[in-house]
Design a protein around this motif. Structure first.
Motif, PDB file in Angstrom:
ATOM      1  N   GLU A 245       0.613  -1.089  -0.232  1.00  0.00           N
ATOM      2  CA  GLU A 245      -0.005  -0.072   0.271  1.00  0.00           C
ATOM      3  C   GLU A 245       1.055   1.432  -0.166  1.00  0.00           C
ATOM      4  OE1 GLU A 245      -2.263   1.642   3.467  1.00  0.00           O
ATOM      5  OE2 GLU A 245      -3.861   0.397   2.308  1.00  0.00           O
ATOM      6  N   VAL A 246       0.962   1.832  -0.785  1.00  0.00           N
ATOM      7  CA  VAL A 246       1.562   3.482  -1.201  1.00  0.00           C
ATOM      8  C   VAL A 246       0.878   4.919  -0.530  1.00  0.00           C
ATOM      9  CG1 VAL A 246       3.083   4.464  -2.675  1.00  0.00           C
ATOM     10  CG2 VAL A 246       2.985   2.044  -2.652  1.00  0.00           C
ATOM     11  N   ILE A 247       0.644   5.627  -0.114  1.00  0.00           N
ATOM     12  CA  ILE A 247      -0.064   6.500   0.267  1.00  0.00           C
ATOM     13  C   ILE A 247       1.130   7.685  -0.110  1.00  0.00           C
ATOM     14  CG2 ILE A 247      -1.020   8.544   2.036  1.00  0.00           C
ATOM     15  CD1 ILE A 247      -1.312   5.364   3.388  1.00  0.00           C
ATOM     16  N   GLN A 248       0.925   8.780  -1.452  1.00  0.00           N
ATOM     17  CA  GLN A 248       1.481   9.957  -1.679  1.00  0.00           C
ATOM     18  C   GLN A 248       0.474  11.381  -1.732  1.00  0.00           C
ATOM     19  OE1 GLN A 248       4.489   7.222  -4.823  1.00  0.00           O
ATOM     20  NE2 GLN A 248       3.477   8.971  -5.566  1.00  0.00           N
ATOM     21  N   GLU A 249       1.151  12.217  -1.919  1.00  0.00           N
ATOM     22  CA  GLU A 249      -0.077  13.470  -2.085  1.00  0.00           C
ATOM     23  C   GLU A 249       0.116  13.937  -4.073  1.00  0.00           C
ATOM     24  OE1 GLU A 249       1.037  17.658  -1.508  1.00  0.00           O
ATOM     25  OE2 GLU A 249       2.758  17.011  -1.148  1.00  0.00           O
TER      26      GLU A 249
END
Length: 111
Positions: free
Chosen positions: A62-66
């Protein structure tokens, strides 16, 4: 509208922090805006990605990026199943950053 988030969003990865990470490929399986604004017009966006590194079996991350809100909507509508370039923290393979518009690395598939 979501809340404007001052400070850092938990789990948020800044791609610059992994520019020297292990090159890999990621298949986008899920894209979702969190509703939490990081800056005006950008949100924390969650991605579920199947990551493949050189000579390594694929795994899910899981990746969280702006991302710009308009880009999140575009990705949700058109990018599921798309392969993108990623970089992975060599010390922690759960830390993954997506590099859109970057050439995909070439490497051997696991045997």
């Amino acid at each position: 509208m979501g809340l404007f988030h001052k400070g850092t969003f938990p789990g948020l990865i800044e791609p610059e922090s992994l520019e020297d990470g292990l090159p890999g490929r990621g298949v986008l399986n899920w894209v979702e805006g969190t509703g939490t604004y990081i800056h005006s017009g950008t949100q924390a966006c969650k991605f579920k990605v199947e990551v493949t590194l050189d000579k390594t079996p694929a795994y899910n991350a899981e990746v969280i990026q702006e991302m710009a809100v308009s880009r999140i909507q575009q990705l949700q509508n058109t990018s599921i199943g798309t392969t993108v370039a990623v970089r992975v923290d060599p010390a922690d393979h759960t830390r993954v950053a997506i590099f859109f518009g970057t050439e995909l690395p070439t490497f051997e598939q696991p045997t």
